[in-house]
Design a protein around this motif. Structure first.
Motif, PDB file in Angstrom:
ATOM      1  N   LEU A   1       0.874   4.130  -2.886  1.00 51.85           N
ATOM      2  CA  LEU A   1       0.547   5.534  -2.628  1.00 51.85           C
ATOM      3  C   LEU A   1       1.719   6.450  -2.943  1.00 51.85           C
ATOM      4  O   LEU A   1       1.525   7.583  -3.419  1.00 51.85           O
ATOM      5  CB  LEU A   1       0.111   5.706  -1.170  1.00 51.85           C
ATOM      6  CG  LEU A   1      -1.227   5.035  -0.808  1.00 51.85           C
ATOM      7  CD1 LEU A   1      -1.492   5.151   0.689  1.00 51.85           C
ATOM      8  CD2 LEU A   1      -2.386   5.632  -1.602  1.00 51.85           C
TER       9      LEU A   1
ATOM     10  N   THR B   1       0.835  -1.206   0.000  1.00 52.50           N
ATOM     11  CA  THR B   1       0.000   0.000   0.000  1.00 52.50           C
ATOM     12  C   THR B   1       0.866   1.250   0.000  1.00 52.50           C
ATOM     13  O   THR B   1       0.612   2.205  -0.755  1.00 52.50           O
ATOM     14  CB  THR B   1      -0.936  -0.010   1.215  1.00 52.50           C
ATOM     15  OG1 THR B   1      -1.930  -1.027   1.036  1.00 52.50           O
ATOM     16  CG2 THR B   1      -1.627   1.330   1.406  1.00 52.50           C
TER      17      THR B   1
ATOM     18  N   GLU C   1      -0.143   8.973  -5.430  1.00 58.12           N
ATOM     19  CA  GLU C   1      -0.604  10.239  -4.846  1.00 58.12           C
ATOM     20  C   GLU C   1      -0.090  11.469  -5.597  1.00 58.12           C
ATOM     21  O   GLU C   1      -0.851  12.427  -5.798  1.00 58.12           O
ATOM     22  CB  GLU C   1      -0.235  10.315  -3.371  1.00 58.12           C
ATOM     23  CG  GLU C   1      -1.152   9.493  -2.479  1.00 58.12           C
ATOM     24  CD  GLU C   1      -0.844   9.682  -1.005  1.00 58.12           C
ATOM     25  OE1 GLU C   1       0.157  10.355  -0.682  1.00 58.12           O
ATOM     26  OE2 GLU C   1      -1.604   9.148  -0.174  1.00 58.12           O
TER      27      GLU C   1
ATOM     28  N   GLY D   1      -3.507  12.712  -6.413  1.00 56.18           N
ATOM     29  CA  GLY D   1      -3.880  13.327  -5.149  1.00 56.18           C
ATOM     30  C   GLY D   1      -4.235  12.252  -4.131  1.00 56.18           C
ATOM     31  O   GLY D   1      -4.590  11.122  -4.486  1.00 56.18           O
ATOM     32  N   GLU D   2      -4.157  12.618  -2.847  1.00 57.05           N
ATOM     33  CA  GLU D   2      -4.330  11.617  -1.797  1.00 57.05           C
ATOM     34  C   GLU D   2      -5.711  10.976  -1.819  1.00 57.05           C
ATOM     35  O   GLU D   2      -5.832   9.741  -1.736  1.00 57.05           O
ATOM     36  CB  GLU D   2      -4.086  12.249  -0.430  1.00 57.05           C
ATOM     37  CG  GLU D   2      -4.232  11.263   0.716  1.00 57.05           C
ATOM     38  CD  GLU D   2      -3.972  11.879   2.075  1.00 57.05           C
ATOM     39  OE1 GLU D   2      -4.113  11.154   3.087  1.00 57.05           O
ATOM     40  OE2 GLU D   2      -3.646  13.087   2.133  1.00 57.05           O
ATOM     41  N   ASP D   3      -6.771  11.774  -1.916  1.00 53.29           N
ATOM     42  CA  ASP D   3      -8.118  11.215  -1.812  1.00 53.29           C
ATOM     43  C   ASP D   3      -8.414  10.241  -2.948  1.00 53.29           C
ATOM     44  O   ASP D   3      -8.934   9.131  -2.725  1.00 53.29           O
ATOM     45  CB  ASP D   3      -9.156  12.338  -1.809  1.00 53.29           C
ATOM     46  CG  ASP D   3      -9.116  13.167  -0.528  1.00 53.29           C
ATOM     47  OD1 ASP D   3      -8.478  12.723   0.444  1.00 53.29           O
ATOM     48  OD2 ASP D   3      -9.700  14.264  -0.518  1.00 53.29           O
TER      49      ASP D   3
ATOM     50  N   ALA E   1      -6.260   8.691  -4.927  1.00 50.65           N
ATOM     51  CA  ALA E   1      -5.355   7.540  -4.851  1.00 50.65           C
ATOM     52  C   ALA E   1      -5.882   6.517  -3.856  1.00 50.65           C
ATOM     53  O   ALA E   1      -5.860   5.305  -4.112  1.00 50.65           O
ATOM     54  CB  ALA E   1      -3.960   8.002  -4.462  1.00 50.65           C
ATOM     55  N   ARG E   2      -6.364   6.970  -2.719  1.00 50.02           N
ATOM     56  CA  ARG E   2      -6.873   6.048  -1.708  1.00 50.02           C
ATOM     57  C   ARG E   2      -8.198   5.419  -2.142  1.00 50.02           C
ATOM     58  O   ARG E   2      -8.472   4.260  -1.822  1.00 50.02           O
ATOM     59  CB  ARG E   2      -7.007   6.759  -0.366  1.00 50.02           C
ATOM     60  CG  ARG E   2      -5.650   7.077   0.262  1.00 50.02           C
ATOM     61  CD  ARG E   2      -5.758   7.652   1.657  1.00 50.02           C
ATOM     62  NE  ARG E   2      -4.444   7.889   2.213  1.00 50.02           N
ATOM     63  CZ  ARG E   2      -3.696   6.969   2.823  1.00 50.02           C
ATOM     64  NH1 ARG E   2      -4.156   5.736   2.964  1.00 50.02           N
ATOM     65  NH2 ARG E   2      -2.500   7.263   3.304  1.00 50.02           N
TER      66      ARG E   2
END
Length: 471
Positions: free
Chosen positions: A432, A428, A436, A440-442, A444-445
């Motif tokens: 990421l 993971t 990311e 972007g973080e959101d 990507a998650r």
């Protein structure tokens, strides 16, 4: 048109065994361990693919893909480009492979070929996912396709001496992808056999791709094999037949390789599938060099690289090269050579304290100070390491410093080896770290969550949408 062989009798035992496995295996039979392993492979592969999107190679390949359209279109990862299924397979597989950070497979302690070649099984995923998309497959269907491709590819790795006979591994990807694509496209037993036959006879590849000063093709050859495997399945779907005795015939695969073999047991019925023994990378470089680089980082803690007079690196046979035979490994002129050069990568780890994208920039691999450390390195075979390879990968450094000190450092099984596995959390983090910056973080998650629960997706549409920024 030639009349197809009887669907109930396939004379070539390799074609027969691959066809039977491909057409008979069911998602409900493979078990939780294989499904989890397939998801781990997808997480790793798609992270690598999205991390490579802004490279010059991928820009060039997207340009090629954008010139073609199709009434049966597939999507290029991370874009809105819709192209032919085989071009999507090639470009997407190349994105997975581009940074040399994707998975590997060398076999187990039961492998008869003893790690002769180590193809990247995720090179198959461009073709597998293109077939899944155009067929309207569910997430569970796609996971089964992954398991099939890794099983067929792994069987060939376990049983076939390919590299030792001067041939290259993309032919394994053609065969593996043809099987997985045949299943995803819903081909009959006879059509599946023909897909595998076509893929087998049409895609024998030369090992010249991986020696000397290495070109871009090193990273594209495997994905091209997958592309050709998907194309073989599409031909078989349309009724095109292939040579009946592709492996065992008088001029077949075994004769050309001068190597006879039979397939081993397939996964299932309590036996692990080969996808469960995938080798993951924690560094973006050739797998056999993961451990030497780890040891170089350990050595750096106790010896200043400027003080090294000589560094003898003991490895298994296939990773050993001499400066006389392969001078490009001591003086890399491009990324593709640098990320496969033991002397350069060991020196870079010693001098820089790690391997990053900057390691593969011309300013780094042409730096005289770094190359002076490269010149101290000699690669030597340890026959006990050769005998234990690949299920036990071992390496030893014997160091002599300018002031006369001697030091020995040993290691076994790099991080990511099946006997020293990366955890889901580590995969993971790897994902990421690459995704990311692009999504972007959101987002990507969200993509990561979709991959970890892929069996619940009714199609791959959400997966492809999430890979594209701003969609």
């Amino acid at each position: 048109m030639t009349v197809a062989a009887s669907p109930n009798h396939i004379a070539d035992s390799v074609i027969r065994d691959f066809t039977s496995f491909t057409t008979q295996v069911r998602y409900t039979d493979v078990g939780d361990a294989a499904v989890s392993a397939a998801k781990r492979c997808l997480v790793d592969a798609l992270g690598c693919a999205l991390g490579a999107q802004e490279t010059d190679v991928m820009r060039a390949l997207r340009t090629v893909a954008s010139t073609a359209t199709s009434s049966r279109a597939a999507t290029v990862f991370g874009t809105t480009i819709r192209t032919t299924p085989d071009l999507a397979a090639f470009v997407n597989g190349s994105a997975i492979r581009c940074l040399d950070f994707n998975d590997d497979y060398f076999g187990t302690d039961e492998s008869n070929a003893k790690g002769d070649t180590g193809p990247h099984p995720s090179d198959n995923l461009g073709g597998v996912l293109a077939a899944a998309q155009v067929s309207g497959a569910t997430g569970a269907d796609a996971l089964l396709g992954v398991i099939i491709a890794y099983e067929v590819c792994g069987q060939l790795v376990d049983e076939v001496v390919l590299r030792g006979n001067g041939w290259d591994h993309p032919t394994f990807h053609s065969i593996a992808t043809s099987a997985a694509a045949a299943r995803l496209l819903g081909l009959s037993r006879a059509q599946t056999a023909d897909a595998i036959r076509i893929a087998s006879v049409a895609n024998i590849c030369l090992f010249e791709t991986r020696v000397g000063s290495i070109s871009n093709w090193k990273g594209l050859a495997g994905p091209n094999g997958s592309r050709n495997g998907l194309f073989a399945a599409m031909l078989a779907e349309a009724g095109i037949t292939g040579p009946e005795m592709a492996f065992e015939g008088a001029r077949g695969f075994m004769r050309q390789l001068d190597h006879r073999f039979s397939l081993g047991p397939f996964g299932g019925k309590g036996r692990p599938f080969r996808v469960e023994n995938t080798y993951f990378k924690h560094l973006p470089l050739r797998y056999e060099l993961q451990l030497p680089v780890q040891l170089a980082l350990k050595l750096r803690e106790v010896v200043d690289p400027r003080e090294i007079a000589s560094l003898k690196v003991y490895l298994e046979h296939k990773s050993v090269a001499s400066r006389e035979a392969e001078p490009a490994l001591w003086r890399p002129s491009g990324r593709e050579t640098a990320d496969h050069s033991g002397p350069y990568l060991i020196a870079a780890a010693l001098v820089d304290g790690g391997i990053t994208e900057a390691t593969f920039e011309p300013g780094r691999y042409l730096d005289p100070k770094l190359l002076s450390v490269t010149d101290t390195i000699e690669l030597i075979e340890d026959t006990t390491y050769t005998a234990s390879f690949p299920w036990q990968m071992a390496c030893r450094f014997e160091v002599r410093t300018e002031d006369g000190r001697s030091l020995t450092i040993r290691g076994e099984n790099p991080k990511g080896h099946p006997q020293n596995p990366m955890s889901d959390a580590e995969l993971t983090a790897k994902f990421l770290g690459q995704v990311e910056p692009r999504l972007g973080e959101d987002r990507a998650r969200e993509l990561l969550r979709a991959l970890w629960s892929l069996e619940h997706e009714s199609s791959l549409d959400r997966l492809f949408n999430l890979m594209t920024p701003g969609r």
